[in-house]
Design an enzyme around this catalytic site. Structure first.
Site, short mmCIF file in Angstrom:
data_model
loop_
_atom_site.label_atom_id
_atom_site.label_comp_id
_atom_site.label_asym_id
_atom_site.label_seq_id
_atom_site.Cartn_x
_atom_site.Cartn_y
_atom_site.Cartn_z
N PHE A 150 0.81 -1.22 0.00
CA PHE A 150 0.00 0.00 0.00
C PHE A 150 0.84 1.26 0.00
O PHE A 150 0.37 2.33 -0.38
CB PHE A 150 -0.95 0.00 1.22
CG PHE A 150 -0.28 0.45 2.50
CD1 PHE A 150 -0.13 1.80 2.79
CD2 PHE A 150 0.23 -0.47 3.42
CE1 PHE A 150 0.50 2.23 3.95
CE2 PHE A 150 0.87 -0.06 4.58
CZ PHE A 150 0.99 1.30 4.84
N LYS A 174 -1.16 -7.14 -9.20
CA LYS A 174 -2.13 -7.26 -8.10
C LYS A 174 -1.72 -6.19 -7.08
O LYS A 174 -0.86 -6.39 -6.24
CB LYS A 174 -2.06 -8.66 -7.48
CG LYS A 174 -3.33 -9.12 -6.79
CD LYS A 174 -3.84 -8.23 -5.69
CE LYS A 174 -3.08 -8.34 -4.39
NZ LYS A 174 -3.50 -7.26 -3.41
N GLU A 177 -5.02 -3.70 -1.98
CA GLU A 177 -6.47 -3.42 -1.96
C GLU A 177 -6.78 -2.18 -1.12
O GLU A 177 -7.92 -1.72 -1.09
CB GLU A 177 -7.24 -4.65 -1.45
CG GLU A 177 -6.96 -5.06 -0.01
CD GLU A 177 -5.72 -5.95 0.16
OE1 GLU A 177 -4.72 -5.74 -0.56
OE2 GLU A 177 -5.76 -6.83 1.05
N SER A 227 5.45 -6.90 3.29
CA SER A 227 6.02 -7.18 4.62
C SER A 227 6.78 -8.52 4.60
O SER A 227 6.54 -9.38 3.75
CB SER A 227 4.88 -7.23 5.64
OG SER A 227 3.97 -8.24 5.28
N CYS A 282 9.56 1.80 3.39
CA CYS A 282 10.47 0.68 3.70
C CYS A 282 11.90 1.17 3.86
O CYS A 282 12.74 0.46 4.38
CB CYS A 282 10.41 -0.36 2.60
SG CYS A 282 11.07 0.26 1.07
N GLU A 383 9.11 -4.04 13.05
CA GLU A 383 8.97 -2.94 12.10
C GLU A 383 7.66 -2.23 12.45
O GLU A 383 6.57 -2.79 12.25
CB GLU A 383 8.89 -3.47 10.66
CG GLU A 383 8.74 -2.34 9.65
CD GLU A 383 8.51 -2.80 8.22
OE1 GLU A 383 7.80 -3.80 8.00
OE2 GLU A 383 9.05 -2.14 7.31
P1 NAD Z 1 1.63 -6.58 3.01
O1 NAD Z 1 2.69 -7.62 3.07
O2 NAD Z 1 0.54 -6.63 4.02
O3 NAD Z 1 0.89 -6.60 1.58
C1 NAD Z 1 1.63 -6.60 0.38
C2 NAD Z 1 0.81 -7.30 -0.69
O4 NAD Z 1 0.57 -8.67 -0.31
C3 NAD Z 1 -0.57 -6.67 -0.93
O5 NAD Z 1 -0.83 -6.65 -2.31
C4 NAD Z 1 -1.51 -7.59 -0.17
O6 NAD Z 1 -2.79 -7.65 -0.77
C5 NAD Z 1 -0.83 -8.94 -0.28
N1 NAD Z 1 -1.08 -9.79 0.90
C6 NAD Z 1 -1.29 -9.36 2.18
N2 NAD Z 1 -1.49 -10.43 2.98
C7 NAD Z 1 -1.40 -11.54 2.22
C8 NAD Z 1 -1.49 -12.93 2.48
N3 NAD Z 1 -1.72 -13.39 3.71
N4 NAD Z 1 -1.32 -13.78 1.46
C9 NAD Z 1 -1.08 -13.33 0.21
N5 NAD Z 1 -0.99 -12.02 -0.11
C10 NAD Z 1 -1.13 -11.12 0.89
O7 NAD Z 1 2.38 -5.15 3.04
P2 NAD Z 1 1.72 -3.72 3.15
O8 NAD Z 1 1.20 -3.52 4.53
O9 NAD Z 1 0.83 -3.46 2.01
O10 NAD Z 1 3.03 -2.82 2.92
C11 NAD Z 1 3.91 -2.46 3.95
C12 NAD Z 1 5.07 -3.42 4.03
O11 NAD Z 1 5.76 -3.45 2.79
C13 NAD Z 1 6.12 -2.99 5.06
O12 NAD Z 1 6.56 -4.13 5.73
C14 NAD Z 1 7.22 -2.39 4.21
O13 NAD Z 1 8.51 -2.42 4.79
C15 NAD Z 1 7.16 -3.27 3.01
N6 NAD Z 1 7.78 -2.63 1.88
C16 NAD Z 1 8.99 -3.09 1.48
C17 NAD Z 1 9.64 -2.49 0.44
C18 NAD Z 1 10.99 -2.97 -0.02
O14 NAD Z 1 11.42 -2.53 -1.05
N7 NAD Z 1 11.66 -3.85 0.69
C19 NAD Z 1 9.03 -1.42 -0.24
C20 NAD Z 1 7.77 -0.99 0.16
C21 NAD Z 1 7.15 -1.62 1.24
#
Ligand code: NAD
Length: 500
Positions: A150, A174, A177, A227, A282, A383
């Site tokens: 997000f 994808k 959401e 994450s 991140c 985090e």
């Molecule tokens: P998230 O892991 O909750 O979601 C990321 C994606 O995975 C979304 O599209 C979500 O719909 C999907 N998803 C969520 N739960 C899932 C599940 N159980 N099974 C399958 N798919 C699932 O992350 P977020 O809250 O949207 O974003 C924040 C996180 O992203 C933080 O941890 C941040 O550090 C990380 N991030 C990392 C980088 C990097 O380059 N390393 C960059 C941006 C964000």
């Protein structure tokens, strides 16, 4: 609720038919403004099928065709910076200038993709043996998937699809959401630029959509950013299903401040990098490690600056920091500040009571600053992904370095010093994928690659830059002999071929 966000499949909007919808909230008001379709397995299959059919022609399209479309897309993106930034602010909450910054950094990767011709030149060795030449070429892998978080609804997809389609792949995105609208605006601009139907598709959705993409037999590669627990799941599942995968995870980025550093510059950098985008980056600095006697002075300077930050709705030009993405996330961030004193920290600033007049239902939280934080406290270990900066103390460079290297995360890190020798040691000794020297958020430019170490990345290759081209192509080596009619061809020889 005024708006519905659907899928984009085969070059057009496709209405969600699963009957499942997710709420999209304006974080500044707390109001649900939009509903987003959550794709079923069948809807995901339709998107992958559209991408598979499109690959049959796009995969062999000319580089001239691909780059002329990307140049047109670049111009459209440039002209629509504000429109995309407004969509981001309305659903993510970040301030408009910050949203514009994310579009600009995504555009860098489009620039890189416009120049894909030089990256795909291949290699040729002539006369490796008598009348034998060897050519190494790289070809697209097929249907590739991007699953994005997000916090950068425009930039992170642009870390992926411009290079993927420039290399001849077709793409299924994808997006998160929680803020899905930017993805559809991008899809429309790609179509306007002349991208053939099915080359770029968007399925809105949640775990159901992701898990289908991870197991779909026609998906060749998966890029994920999100994450750490989900990144690990994506890497394990996609690998088990035989797919190429890069999965970027979460972070806890440290900034090491040596006693000889310019403390005003370090404090400016710490405040900008810790609290920008309300800490939902991140590459945010979430832990400052003060070395030697500078701790007290540095904390004072950070506090003075943090107290002046103006918090408010992202569409107010006076705001420097907006709200958090959801109320649940706001409450979780606040819980780390509430528990900090009990776990031994000095709470220098507690932003948990903050609210904005006229926006009482927004997901507000002010800036928090925790000093003398212990490495076994929750605020340090997890985090937090909010505007909470932890300061830790170390007696020496070595102690500070050991603390950073003991973290399970290894995304970005920074050192602040005037000592070139110490900075050089740090570059070589620190266990992280991206290092800043007097630069707090060292996000590499588009023509280098982005990625962390340890629990911040699962897979081998970083995103964009040369690694991105490697990830979205596979190698092929062609060995050629053209016989010379004037020479005998050598006849039958069962020995293993040797070059001579
Ligand atoms: P998230 O892991 O909750 O979601 C990321 C994606 O995975 C979304 O599209 C979500 O719909 C999907 N998803 C969520 N739960 C899932 C599940 N159980 N099974 C399958 N798919 C699932 O992350 P977020 O809250 O949207 O974003 C924040 C996180 O992203 C933080 O941890 C941040 O550090 C990380 N991030 C990392 C980088 C990097 O380059 N390393 C960059 C941006 C964000």
């Amino acid at each position: 609720m005024t708006k519905t966000v659907h899928h984009w499949i085969g070059g057009k909007t496709v209405e969600g038919e699963s009957g499942d919808w997710g709420p999209v909230t304006d974080p500044a008001t707390g109001a649900v403004t939009t509903r987003v379709a959550l794709a079923s397995v069948e809807e995901v299959d339709r998107a992958v099928a559209a991408a598979r059919i499109a690959f049959q022609t796009w995969g062999t399209s000319s580089l001239a065709q691909r780059t002329s479309i990307l140049f047109r897309f670049r111009a459209l993106l440039d002209a629509n910076r504000d429109a995309i930034a407004e969509l981001i602010t309305a659903e993510h909450g970040k301030v408009h200038s910050d949203a514009l910054g994310e579009v600009a950094r995504g555009l860098e990767i489009v620039d890189l993709a416009c120049g894909i011709t030089t990256q795909l030149k291949g290699e040729l060795s002539t006369q490796v043996s008598n009348r034998v030449d060897v050519a190494a070429i790289r070809q697209p892998v097929g249907v590739v998937v991007g699953i994005t978080p997000f916090n950068f609804p425009a930039m992170v997809p642009m870390w992926m699809f411009p290079l993927a389609i420039a290399c001849g792949n077709t793409f299924v995105l994808k997006p998160s959401e929680k803020d899905p609208s930017a993805s559809l605006k991008i899809a429309e601009l790609l179509a306007e630029a002349g991208l053939p139907d099915g080359v770029f598709n968007v399925v809105q959705g949640d775990k159901v959509a992701v898990d289908r993409l991870l197991e779909h037999p026609d998906v060749a590669a998966v890029s994920f950013v999100g994450s750490t627990p989900i990144a690990r799941h994506i890497h394990t599942t996609a690998s088990a299903n035989g797919k190429r995968v890069q999965a970027l995870g979460g972070a806890k980025n440290h900034m090491l401040v040596l006693p000889d550093a310019d403390l005003d510059a370090a404090a400016d950098a710490a405040v900008s990098a810790a609290y920008g985008s309300a800490g939902e980056r991140c590459m945010a600095i979430s832990a400052v490690v003060a070395v030697g006697a500078v701790g007290d002075e540095l904390v004072d300077k950070i506090r003075e600056r943090a107290e002046k930050i103006k918090i408010g709705p992202g569409d107010d030009p006076a705001s420097e920091m907006g709200p958090l993405i959801t109320r649940a996330h706001r409450d979780k961030v606040a819980s780390y500040v509430h528990g900090a004193a009990e776990q031994g920290a000095d709470v220098v600033l507690d932003g948990t009571g903050y609210t904005v007049d006229g926006y009482e239902d927004g997901h507000w939280i002010g800036l928090s600053l925790l000093d003398k934080v212990s490495t076994d406290s929750d605020a340090y270990r997890d985090e937090i992904f909010g505007p909470v900066l932890c300061v830790l103390r170390a007696d020496t460079y070595e102690e500070g370095l050991a603390l950073i290297n003991a973290s399970p995360f290894g995304n970005g890190t920074a050192i602040f010093t005037r000592d070139g020798g110490a900075a050089r040691r740090f570059q070589l000794e620190v266990q992280a994928g991206m290092v800043g020297v007097n630069v707090p958020i060292p996000v590499p430019v588009g023509y280098h690659s982005f990625g962390g170490w340890k629990d911040s990345l699962f897979g081998d290759l970083h995103v964009y830059g040369n690694d991105g081209v490697q990830f979205y192509t596979r190698g092929k080596v062609v060995t050629t002999r053209w016989p010379d009619p004037s020479e005998p061809h050598g006849g039958v020889d069962l020995g293993f071929p040797r070059n001579h």
